[in-house]
Motif scaffolding. Sequence first.
Motif, PDB file in Angstrom:
ATOM      1  N   PRO A 661       0.617  -1.163   0.071  1.00 43.88           N
ATOM      2  CA  PRO A 661      -0.477  -0.303   0.149  1.00 43.88           C
ATOM      3  C   PRO A 661       1.020   0.798  -0.423  1.00 43.88           C
ATOM      4  O   PRO A 661       0.169   2.258  -0.755  1.00 43.88           O
ATOM      5  CB  PRO A 661      -1.186  -0.044   1.414  1.00 43.88           C
ATOM      6  CG  PRO A 661      -1.122  -1.804   1.641  1.00 43.88           C
ATOM      7  CD  PRO A 661       0.573  -1.864   0.707  1.00 43.88           C
ATOM      8  N   GLN A 662       2.164   1.531   0.840  1.00 42.42           N
ATOM      9  CA  GLN A 662       2.992   2.231   0.445  1.00 42.42           C
ATOM     10  C   GLN A 662       3.473   2.864  -0.827  1.00 42.42           C
ATOM     11  O   GLN A 662       3.413   3.802  -0.712  1.00 42.42           O
ATOM     12  CB  GLN A 662       3.946   1.622   0.874  1.00 42.42           C
ATOM     13  CG  GLN A 662       4.092   1.501   2.576  1.00 42.42           C
ATOM     14  CD  GLN A 662       3.729   0.835   3.275  1.00 42.42           C
ATOM     15  OE1 GLN A 662       3.529  -0.307   2.546  1.00 42.42           O
ATOM     16  NE2 GLN A 662       3.661   0.186   4.775  1.00 42.42           N
ATOM     17  N   PRO A 665      -1.126   3.018  -2.824  1.00 36.48           N
ATOM     18  CA  PRO A 665      -2.286   3.641  -1.981  1.00 36.48           C
ATOM     19  C   PRO A 665      -3.591   2.995  -1.967  1.00 36.48           C
ATOM     20  O   PRO A 665      -4.127   2.867  -3.063  1.00 36.48           O
ATOM     21  CB  PRO A 665      -2.575   4.785  -1.782  1.00 36.48           C
ATOM     22  CG  PRO A 665      -0.307   5.160  -1.998  1.00 36.48           C
ATOM     23  CD  PRO A 665      -0.281   4.570  -3.306  1.00 36.48           C
TER      24      PRO A 665
END
Length: 821
Positions: A661-662, A665
Amino acid sequence: MPKPSRDDLLLQYLDRLPYEPYPVQEEALMRYFESDEGVLVCAPTGMGKTLIAEAALYEALSTGRRAYYTTPLIALTEQKFTEVQDAAERWGFSREQVGLVTGNRSVNPRATVLVVVAEILLNRLLHKEAFDFSDVSAVVMDEFHSFAEPERGIVWELSLSLLPKHVRLLLLSATVGNASQFLSWLRTSHGRDLTLAQSKERKVPLTCHWVGEQLLPELLIEMVRGEEQTRKTPALVFCFDRERCWAVGELLRGKDMLNGDQQAQLAEQLDAIDFSQGAGPKLKRILMRGVGIHHAGLLPRYRRVVETLFQQKLLSVCVCTETLAAGINLPARSVVLTTLLKGPRGKKKLIGASSAHQMFGRAGRPQFDREGHVYAVAHEDDVKILRHKQKIEQIPEDTKDPQLMKMRKKLVKKTPTRREGEQYWSEAQFEKLQAAEPGKLESRGELPWRLLAFLLDSFSDVATLRDVVSKRLMSEPQIAQGQKQLTRMLVTLHEQGYVTLTPTPPLPRRYVSAHSLGWYVTLTPTPPLPRSAGGSASTAPEPAATPEPATPATTQDLLAGLQLGGAPTGKPAASTASTSPATGKSAATAPADPIADYQPTTAHATDKLKTLLAFRAVQPVYGAFLLDYLGQVERHERMQILESLLEMPGSVARSVRVPFPQDLPPGEFTRETIDPAIVKSGLATYDEMYPPLPHEQDRPFGEPPQFPIPLAEKMHLLFQSKVRNGGRVRITPVWAAGDLLTFNGEFNAFITARDLTKQEGMIFRHVLRLILLCEEFMPLTPTGMTSEVWQSELKELVGLLTDSCRSIDPACTDEVLARGD
């Protein structure tokens, strides 16, 4: 002018043959023209079953009545269409008297002879008000052993039950182990009395060889030597994974695998082809040594080059996966099996007899060879052990010579052994495969959702559906289980608003569970949520109502290229324990089944059922479920969900994993609605959905990192929790086409940067299938979007992906998109 009799037609057809028919061909032809109902023909690969099939088509063209030629695959249907047109022209008829219908493509659809995929025939039988079968004289079902395939066989079954009795059948199959039993079932269950024409003899006999003393390169070098009539090449060398194909190709690259002027001819042809990108340079170096590579990881244009060169006898060897045995016909004198085991490391099993016989059947070319050869090569460890033992045996055990005694002891001490954890195969297993009976014609798999939807679109009487299930070629316990599954499927469709059942099914019981015990079910009453990363508890809103999408212009012939979605398997959710794929937690529910004794009598389709009919490549109940969410997630998240609907081998999927997700996102709707719903249902925790980056995780040495739960898997978990008995859904969360677009669609740049050269064919195929999937979803408007915005977005995506594929292989791109497979 009176129409010719069957005897006259048989004589006319035999006179037009370019050569004397084989005994099984002659027997089948005579039985077909004598029979009022038809023939089942079972014969090995290479015995000319097409010649038999064309007799039924010749009869139709000569009498003016219609005939259908059906196959289970679109690609095969296209190939047969061309062959039948050529045959019609050869007999003196017009090519326009032969038509093609695959759902995505239609040529001369009112022709006397129609070549169609099996699903088209079934669709027309279900809509007899639109398609007249009174003038149909015959139906040919080619590759009929597909009857035993879990997803395709049910289409043959229903077609057999729905065809009018005056239509004669010609069923063409590879050898099967229960032909008489099948005909007895056909007679008892469907009132069709077919005769049997069967042969296990091959025109070109096979000789099988166990190779225990030679390594694979040594065997192949020996096979390529000698005069044209004595050498054992051209040969197909079967491996069971794509990496092994490349490894064998590299082993042979330094060997002399050529004869005569093969290399000069190869150089001339290869210099005219662009091999500059992707796997091209590597493949060209191997091809120059007379060795071809053929598997799904290669781009189609490279596979076509290999096929052409092999057919021109410019390649001595083609290293390939077993899919080639079931696909294109590459004639070979010999077949080499590099292993007899298949499966994941440590869990490999002996290959199936049917697969083995299909590979064996590729050896021996009727027009060139008097004999075909099948070689099975022992594991290289066993070859080395055997050779070492032979060295030891050269020194007598009772020798008195001190030097020889010392040498023998030294050899014995250094005897190699099998490796721990490695799996091996044997000559006895090879003999077992040779003697094994061929596969049986039997019903497998469940009634697919899409097929059930088409049946319900045609009639509402549940007794008719139960009759379909009761007549399947299965054991009594399997049929009883099939009836229970049918009930559960109907109840699911009722609960989701696709049909209205009479009488109304009982309400599901309330389930009680404890999240602390690792169970996930519907919780009553709803417990408080764990705190989110932001420190506040959330509640999941009620799911939006499923929209009523735009209906396709016609439902006729939409079954082409069908990849039937699975039906529910095993026991209903209310009496099972299962495991969450995301968390690994055991899921348990109340043991009672509220519909165990429920028996609906009618199932009236609602307008909403049309939504299910629109899906072909997707399990339709799941596809319709996704429409509640696709319009509300971010654009890159829609891409993730759509890509996950396309199956991809794990070896490739690992290389195109969805980013953390980093780096990618989640959108607002995912954070505020989907994630809380996952947590509320007890399907996963926030920590499980969003673990730290790998280098930040505290884990024992050697333990793999914990990966986030991709959005596609979250959607799958929600579907399982919200749709009772929703059935099996296969998903593969990947980020391939999405990543490709970050490279502006430059395919070669993407493949190179992501080290996917050896798998570029799989990625190419994935992108093409995604284009077709977008076109499948295009008429259906998801919640939260207008049809104009939805279609505009998908058209833009289709355009970008199509341009990317055309830049690599324009011919294949246009061909696949036209066929729709």
